[in-house]
Design an enzyme around this catalytic site. Structure first.
Site, PDB file in Angstrom:
ATOM      1  CE  LYS A   1      -7.630  -5.918   4.750  1.00 51.92           C
ATOM      2  NZ  LYS A   1      -6.317  -5.654   5.239  1.00 51.92           N
TER       3      LYS A   1
ATOM      4  CE  LYS B   1       3.876  -7.539   3.433  1.00 48.73           C
ATOM      5  NZ  LYS B   1       2.942  -7.127   2.462  1.00 48.73           N
TER       6      LYS B   1
ATOM      7  N   GLY C   1       0.853  -1.173  -0.148  1.00 45.87           N
ATOM      8  CA  GLY C   1      -0.044  -0.086   0.008  1.00 45.87           C
ATOM      9  C   GLY C   1       0.814   1.230   0.058  1.00 45.87           C
ATOM     10  CG  ASN C   2       4.750   1.536   1.473  1.00 50.65           C
ATOM     11  OD1 ASN C   2       4.724   0.022   1.263  1.00 50.65           O
ATOM     12  ND2 ASN C   2       6.118   1.865   1.676  1.00 50.65           N
TER      13      ASN C   2
ATOM     14  CE  LYS D   1       0.624  -6.158  -1.625  1.00 51.87           C
ATOM     15  NZ  LYS D   1       0.793  -6.339  -0.214  1.00 51.87           N
TER      16      LYS D   1
HETATM   17  P1  ADP Z   1       1.829  -4.104   2.814  1.00 54.55           P
HETATM   18  O1  ADP Z   1       0.832  -2.647   2.517  1.00 54.55           O
HETATM   19  O2  ADP Z   1       3.049  -4.096   2.029  1.00 54.55           O
HETATM   20  O3  ADP Z   1       1.379  -5.240   2.733  1.00 54.55           O
HETATM   21  P2  ADP Z   1       1.982  -4.783   5.425  1.00 54.55           P
HETATM   22  O4  ADP Z   1       1.604  -3.659   6.695  1.00 54.55           O
HETATM   23  O5  ADP Z   1       0.839  -5.660   5.488  1.00 54.55           O
HETATM   24  O6  ADP Z   1       2.355  -3.992   4.165  1.00 54.55           O
HETATM   25  O7  ADP Z   1       3.225  -5.570   6.001  1.00 54.55           O
HETATM   26  C1  ADP Z   1       4.253  -4.996   6.349  1.00 54.55           C
HETATM   27  C2  ADP Z   1       4.561  -4.841   7.641  1.00 54.55           C
HETATM   28  O8  ADP Z   1       4.631  -5.873   8.449  1.00 54.55           O
HETATM   29  C3  ADP Z   1       5.836  -4.040   8.208  1.00 54.55           C
HETATM   30  O9  ADP Z   1       5.498  -2.779   8.145  1.00 54.55           O
HETATM   31  C4  ADP Z   1       5.673  -4.577   9.486  1.00 54.55           C
HETATM   32  O10 ADP Z   1       5.188  -3.758  10.546  1.00 54.55           O
HETATM   33  C5  ADP Z   1       5.238  -5.758   9.720  1.00 54.55           C
HETATM   34  N1  ADP Z   1       5.863  -6.916  10.470  1.00 54.55           N
HETATM   35  C6  ADP Z   1       5.102  -7.790  10.977  1.00 54.55           C
HETATM   36  N2  ADP Z   1       6.074  -8.940  11.265  1.00 54.55           N
HETATM   37  C7  ADP Z   1       7.276  -8.806  10.960  1.00 54.55           C
HETATM   38  C8  ADP Z   1       8.483  -9.336  10.798  1.00 54.55           C
HETATM   39  N3  ADP Z   1       8.714 -10.463  11.277  1.00 54.55           N
HETATM   40  N4  ADP Z   1       9.624  -8.537   9.976  1.00 54.55           N
HETATM   41  C9  ADP Z   1       9.291  -7.389   9.483  1.00 54.55           C
HETATM   42  N5  ADP Z   1       8.013  -6.758   9.470  1.00 54.55           N
HETATM   43  C10 ADP Z   1       7.156  -7.465  10.098  1.00 54.55           C
HETATM   44 MG    MG Z   2      -0.453  -6.386   3.670  1.00 50.60          MG
END
Ligand code: ADP
Ligand code: MG
Length: 315
Positions: free
Chosen positions: A127, A277, A11-12, A215
């Site tokens: 969600k 992810k 998203g960012n 996604k």
């Molecule tokens: P996106 O919009 O890219 O899907 P998300 O917020 O869903 O972003 O996922 C990225 C976030 O996951 C990071 O900003 C971090 O806060 C979080 N996160 C959770 N667990 C971990 C981890 N083990 N290592 C790194 N980031 C993590």
């Molecule tokens: Mg996400």
């Protein structure tokens, strides 16, 4: 045939958390992402791109509600389709401008993703989407629209928010069409926001549902459909970490899928963010993908060469 990479943008990459979401802001962010993608394309990779849409759908949901006495509000599923066009346009134009000398063709595919109407998430949605509501509004929307609205932000005057199901993606309806486009050399932007969720109804016909597909999960399914060699997940952290947020936090440079599973079981990756992810990376490699990478937008081109990020491999 060249190597093929499926890129999933967080998203960012389109709207930073502190931004309001003007076209100028979003175009600037998209330009950064597209600069990295153009660099990877020039190295000879076939490219398929997917992206998140949370902030854009959130803003559209506010517009629907506030204009409902003037124009009929569109359901969430349609907002998903709208944002695929919106974000696709921004990326398509940026990539075209960056790659025009090389004669690249860039297209966006409005993409439906099949989910199971019996997915357990439909009975237990969690969600959060759209704006925050005060209690009365929440009550009204619950009875008028039948929405599930839960308390998500205690100690504030707007603590309620709609939650929708986040079902597992079973297949990309336009997957074969997308593959044909990629095979013919086009850069394709597809399955934005996790795709437009559709079910197969009693008559065997597709029908949209109000839900949000993750996604990264949908991107993984699309990666298999297009025969990608690499799954590149771009987010706001440069790598996946062990003991994330703790004093002894440390980056993971490389992990096998069995290590990834173990770290997952040990609770290192939070559900709803890093969890899906890593899950997508494991599934991709397990299904025959060469490697999957998690890194930040800025590191994308370097991570493709193994110089940054977290790489997940078989074993
Ligand atoms: P996106 O919009 O890219 O899907 P998300 O917020 O869903 O972003 O996922 C990225 C976030 O996951 C990071 O900003 C971090 O806060 C979080 N996160 C959770 N667990 C971990 C981890 N083990 N290592 C790194 N980031 C993590
Ligand atoms: Mg996400």
């Amino acid at each position: 045939m060249g190597k093929r990479v499926m890129i999933a943008l967080g998203g960012n990459a389109i709207k930073q958390p502190e931004e309001s979401g003007t076209l100028e802001e979003q175009m600037r962010n998209v330009a950064t992402a597209c600069g990295q993608i153009a660099e990877i394309a020039r190295r000879g990779y076939d490219i398929v791109i997917t992206h998140g849409n949370g902030p854009q759908v959130g803003n559209l949901a506010i517009q629907q509600e506030n204009a409902q006495d003037i124009v009929p509000p569109q359901p969430l599923v349609v907002l998903g389709a709208m944002t695929q066009g919106q974000i696709g346009y921004m990326m398509q134009q940026n990539l075209r401008n960056l790659l025009s000398d090389d004669g690249w063709e860039v297209v966006t595919a409005v993409t439906q993703v099949l989910v199971d109407s019996n997915d357990p998430d439909f009975a237990d949605p969690h969600k959060p989407v759209g704006p925050f509501y005060a209690e009365e509004e929440a009550e009204r929307l619950r009875s008028e629209k039948g929405w599930t609205i839960v308390k998500v932000r205690p100690n504030s005057d707007r603590q309620w928010r709609r939650v929708v199901p986040s079902p597992i993606p079973l297949g990309i309806i336009e997957g074969r069409a997308i593959r044909k486009m990629v095979d013919s050399g086009m850069i394709v932007i597809a399955s934005g926001g996790g795709g437009i969720p559709v079910i197969s109804n009693e008559d065997g016909k597709l029908e949209g549902v109000d839900a949000v597909i993750d996604k990264d999960r949908a991107g993984e399914v699309l990666a298999e459909d297009v025969g990608a060699n690499v799954l590149l997940i771009l987010t706001d952290v440069d790598s996946a970490k062990l003991d994330y947020g703790k004093p002894d936090e440390r980056p993971i440079e490389r992990m096998t899928i069995s290590e990834a599973r173990r770290f997952s079981d040990e609770g290192h990756f939070l559900p709803g963010s890093m969890g899906p992810k890593v899950e997508a990376c494991i599934k991709f490699v397990e299904q025959g993908g060469e490697r999957a990478i998690i890194t930040s937008l800025e590191m994308a081109a370097d991570a493709m060469e193994g110089r940054a990020g977290t790489t997940v491999v078989s074993g």
